[in-house]
Design a protein around this motif. Structure first.
Motif, PDB file in Angstrom:
ATOM      1  N   PRO A   4       0.806  -1.218   0.000  1.00 45.57           N
ATOM      2  CA  PRO A   4       0.000   0.000   0.000  1.00 45.57           C
ATOM      3  C   PRO A   4       0.838   1.267   0.000  1.00 45.57           C
ATOM      4  O   PRO A   4       0.353   2.336  -0.288  1.00 45.57           O
ATOM      5  CB  PRO A   4      -0.824  -0.137   1.292  1.00 45.57           C
ATOM      6  N   GLN A   5       2.140   1.126   0.336  1.00 45.73           N
ATOM      7  CA  GLN A   5       3.003   2.297   0.339  1.00 45.73           C
ATOM      8  C   GLN A   5       3.540   2.629  -1.058  1.00 45.73           C
ATOM      9  O   GLN A   5       4.115   3.675  -1.262  1.00 45.73           O
ATOM     10  CB  GLN A   5       4.198   2.081   1.290  1.00 45.73           C
ATOM     11  N   ARG A   6       3.385   1.713  -2.001  1.00 48.98           N
ATOM     12  CA  ARG A   6       3.930   1.938  -3.341  1.00 48.98           C
ATOM     13  C   ARG A   6       2.794   2.179  -4.331  1.00 48.98           C
ATOM     14  O   ARG A   6       1.724   1.595  -4.235  1.00 48.98           O
ATOM     15  CB  ARG A   6       4.781   0.742  -3.767  1.00 48.98           C
ATOM     16  N   LEU A   7       3.049   3.061  -5.279  1.00 48.95           N
ATOM     17  CA  LEU A   7       2.005   3.525  -6.188  1.00 48.95           C
ATOM     18  C   LEU A   7       1.839   2.601  -7.384  1.00 48.95           C
ATOM     19  O   LEU A   7       2.770   1.932  -7.828  1.00 48.95           O
ATOM     20  CB  LEU A   7       2.350   4.926  -6.688  1.00 48.95           C
ATOM     21  N   SER A   8       0.636   2.614  -7.916  1.00 50.86           N
ATOM     22  CA  SER A   8       0.341   1.945  -9.177  1.00 50.86           C
ATOM     23  C   SER A   8       0.275   3.020 -10.256  1.00 50.86           C
ATOM     24  O   SER A   8      -0.498   3.970 -10.153  1.00 50.86           O
ATOM     25  CB  SER A   8      -0.998   1.197  -9.081  1.00 50.86           C
ATOM     26  N   LEU A   9       1.104   2.879 -11.286  1.00 46.39           N
ATOM     27  CA  LEU A   9       1.293   3.927 -12.290  1.00 46.39           C
ATOM     28  C   LEU A   9       0.906   3.416 -13.676  1.00 46.39           C
ATOM     29  O   LEU A   9       1.248   2.305 -14.052  1.00 46.39           O
ATOM     30  CB  LEU A   9       2.763   4.361 -12.288  1.00 46.39           C
ATOM     31  N   ALA A  10       0.173   4.236 -14.425  1.00 49.87           N
ATOM     32  CA  ALA A  10      -0.157   3.909 -15.811  1.00 49.87           C
ATOM     33  C   ALA A  10       0.603   4.843 -16.742  1.00 49.87           C
ATOM     34  O   ALA A  10       0.596   6.063 -16.545  1.00 49.87           O
ATOM     35  CB  ALA A  10      -1.655   4.034 -16.056  1.00 49.87           C
ATOM     36  N   GLU A  21      14.007   4.198 -20.088  1.00 54.26           N
ATOM     37  CA  GLU A  21      14.162   2.780 -19.780  1.00 54.26           C
ATOM     38  C   GLU A  21      14.519   2.545 -18.311  1.00 54.26           C
ATOM     39  O   GLU A  21      14.250   1.475 -17.770  1.00 54.26           O
ATOM     40  CB  GLU A  21      15.246   2.170 -20.677  1.00 54.26           C
ATOM     41  N   ASP A  22      15.129   3.543 -17.685  1.00 54.75           N
ATOM     42  CA  ASP A  22      15.567   3.386 -16.291  1.00 54.75           C
ATOM     43  C   ASP A  22      14.536   3.899 -15.282  1.00 54.75           C
ATOM     44  O   ASP A  22      14.807   3.924 -14.077  1.00 54.75           O
ATOM     45  CB  ASP A  22      16.896   4.116 -16.080  1.00 54.75           C
ATOM     46  N   TRP A  23      13.352   4.316 -15.774  1.00 54.09           N
ATOM     47  CA  TRP A  23      12.339   4.827 -14.845  1.00 54.09           C
ATOM     48  C   TRP A  23      10.955   4.360 -15.250  1.00 54.09           C
ATOM     49  O   TRP A  23      10.584   4.476 -16.424  1.00 54.09           O
ATOM     50  CB  TRP A  23      12.352   6.357 -14.806  1.00 54.09           C
ATOM     51  N   PRO A  24      10.157   3.880 -14.282  1.00 57.49           N
ATOM     52  CA  PRO A  24      10.588   3.583 -12.913  1.00 57.49           C
ATOM     53  C   PRO A  24      11.385   2.281 -12.850  1.00 57.49           C
ATOM     54  O   PRO A  24      11.085   1.337 -13.579  1.00 57.49           O
ATOM     55  CB  PRO A  24       9.263   3.453 -12.155  1.00 57.49           C
ATOM     56  N   ALA A  25      12.384   2.238 -11.997  1.00 55.69           N
ATOM     57  CA  ALA A  25      13.207   1.042 -11.831  1.00 55.69           C
ATOM     58  C   ALA A  25      12.404  -0.039 -11.108  1.00 55.69           C
ATOM     59  O   ALA A  25      11.479   0.270 -10.358  1.00 55.69           O
ATOM     60  CB  ALA A  25      14.463   1.382 -11.033  1.00 55.69           C
ATOM     61  N   PRO A  26      12.742  -1.305 -11.320  1.00 59.96           N
ATOM     62  CA  PRO A  26      12.014  -2.386 -10.646  1.00 59.96           C
ATOM     63  C   PRO A  26      12.007  -2.270  -9.129  1.00 59.96           C
ATOM     64  O   PRO A  26      11.057  -2.692  -8.472  1.00 59.96           O
ATOM     65  CB  PRO A  26      12.770  -3.641 -11.110  1.00 59.96           C
ATOM     66  N   ASP A  27      13.074  -1.685  -8.579  1.00 61.26           N
ATOM     67  CA  ASP A  27      13.155  -1.543  -7.122  1.00 61.26           C
ATOM     68  C   ASP A  27      12.788  -0.137  -6.644  1.00 61.26           C
ATOM     69  O   ASP A  27      13.156   0.266  -5.541  1.00 61.26           O
ATOM     70  CB  ASP A  27      14.553  -1.906  -6.630  1.00 61.26           C
ATOM     71  N   GLY A  32       5.241   0.696  -7.385  1.00 62.17           N
ATOM     72  CA  GLY A  32       5.256  -0.744  -7.254  1.00 62.17           C
ATOM     73  C   GLY A  32       4.703  -1.478  -8.450  1.00 62.17           C
ATOM     74  O   GLY A  32       4.947  -2.673  -8.620  1.00 62.17           O
ATOM     75  N   ARG A  33       3.948  -0.806  -9.311  1.00 65.72           N
ATOM     76  CA  ARG A  33       3.306  -1.469 -10.453  1.00 65.72           C
ATOM     77  C   ARG A  33       3.184  -0.478 -11.595  1.00 65.72           C
ATOM     78  O   ARG A  33       2.837   0.677 -11.389  1.00 65.72           O
ATOM     79  CB  ARG A  33       1.922  -1.968 -10.039  1.00 65.72           C
ATOM     80  N   VAL A  34       3.473  -0.927 -12.808  1.00 64.80           N
ATOM     81  CA  VAL A  34       3.381  -0.078 -13.987  1.00 64.80           C
ATOM     82  C   VAL A  34       2.504  -0.767 -15.027  1.00 64.80           C
ATOM     83  O   VAL A  34       2.710  -1.941 -15.353  1.00 64.80           O
ATOM     84  CB  VAL A  34       4.764   0.215 -14.589  1.00 64.80           C
ATOM     85  N   ASP A  48      -3.011   4.818  -9.443  1.00 62.10           N
ATOM     86  CA  ASP A  48      -2.905   6.037  -8.628  1.00 62.10           C
ATOM     87  C   ASP A  48      -2.609   7.281  -9.455  1.00 62.10           C
ATOM     88  O   ASP A  48      -3.093   8.370  -9.136  1.00 62.10           O
ATOM     89  CB  ASP A  48      -1.800   5.861  -7.569  1.00 62.10           C
ATOM     90  N   VAL A  49      -1.801   7.150 -10.503  1.00 60.46           N
ATOM     91  CA  VAL A  49      -1.410   8.284 -11.350  1.00 60.46           C
ATOM     92  C   VAL A  49      -1.274   7.789 -12.786  1.00 60.46           C
ATOM     93  O   VAL A  49      -0.793   6.674 -13.021  1.00 60.46           O
ATOM     94  CB  VAL A  49      -0.066   8.905 -10.900  1.00 60.46           C
ATOM     95  N   VAL A  50      -1.691   8.635 -13.745  1.00 59.51           N
ATOM     96  CA  VAL A  50      -1.492   8.340 -15.164  1.00 59.51           C
ATOM     97  C   VAL A  50      -0.514   9.353 -15.740  1.00 59.51           C
ATOM     98  O   VAL A  50      -0.672  10.561 -15.537  1.00 59.51           O
ATOM     99  CB  VAL A  50      -2.818   8.405 -15.954  1.00 59.51           C
TER     100      VAL A  50
END
Length: 214
Positions: A4-10, A21-27, A32-34, A48-50
């Protein structure tokens, strides 16, 4: 299940691929999700954000908003367009605006985080585009100077930083003030500018209301 602390991004890129290619990094500690979107834009309800990277915001931004319907997810637009009309149309629609090449991935991260708490980020060239529109109208420029004269020098510094999308904590770090002091100053600024909140205050500070009909 994502933390819940990490965002879901579209990431919506109707006119080409995502350039970083380096953003967002896997870590990435914030994202937390793209999800990658193409036309027609079907935005998942748990995003959470587009971030919309497009050639023509006048077409793609309304199209995205229409596809989102009542979802109410904050949008950040990235485009090479840097004219006043393009920037204002997005900003008035509630979106942040980054001019292509006018930001780094650190600033992109800041814009994403700011969007989740209601701050609307404009990259420096996007701010310049709005100011240029104001300068094209001498009467509007006079009215803007009158408005800005209501604020103290410190309050003007805070508004300059707020207009680039920085939050209270970041502004405090930049000016050597506590976050509480910055928030107290912002409350006074909103009252002086008769603004409903940060986005409305930035619109007034940049003189955006006076260039809507340009």
């Amino acid at each position: 299940m994502r933390s819940p602390q990490r965002l879901s991004l579209a990431l919506a890129c109707p006119d080409g691929g995502w350039p970083h290619e380096d953003w967002p990094a896997p870590d990435d500690r914030h994202v937390g999700r793209v999800v990658h979107l193409s036309r027609p834009f079907r935005v998942p309800e748990d995003v959470d954000v587009v971030v919309l990277r497009c050639t023509d915001p006048a077409t793609s931004f309304p199209e995205l908003l229409g596809a989102m319907g009542e979802l109410g997810v904050p949008v950040i637009v990235i485009s090479a367009r840097r004219d006043t009309e393009s920037v204002l149309d997005v900003f008035r629609g509630g979106g942040a605006y980054l001019v292509e090449g006018d930001y780094c991935t650190c600033l992109l991260s800041a814009a994403v985080l700011a969007a989740t708490i209601g701050h609307t980020y404009l990259s420096p060239l996007a701010c310049d585009a709005v100011r240029e529109g104001v300068r094209r109208m001498s009467a509007a420029g006079t009215a803007l100077e009158r408005l800005r004269s209501l604020l103290s020098p410190r309050e003007r510094q805070i508004m300059d930083l707020l207009s680039t999308g920085l939050g209270a904590q970041e502004i405090g770090l930049g000016l050597g003030l506590s976050e509480k002091t910055v928030r107290n100053n912002l409350s006074n600024i909103y009252a002086k500018l008769d603004a409903r909140g940060s986005t409305d205050a930035v619109l007034r500070w940049l003189g955006a209301a006076s260039v809507l009909r340009i």
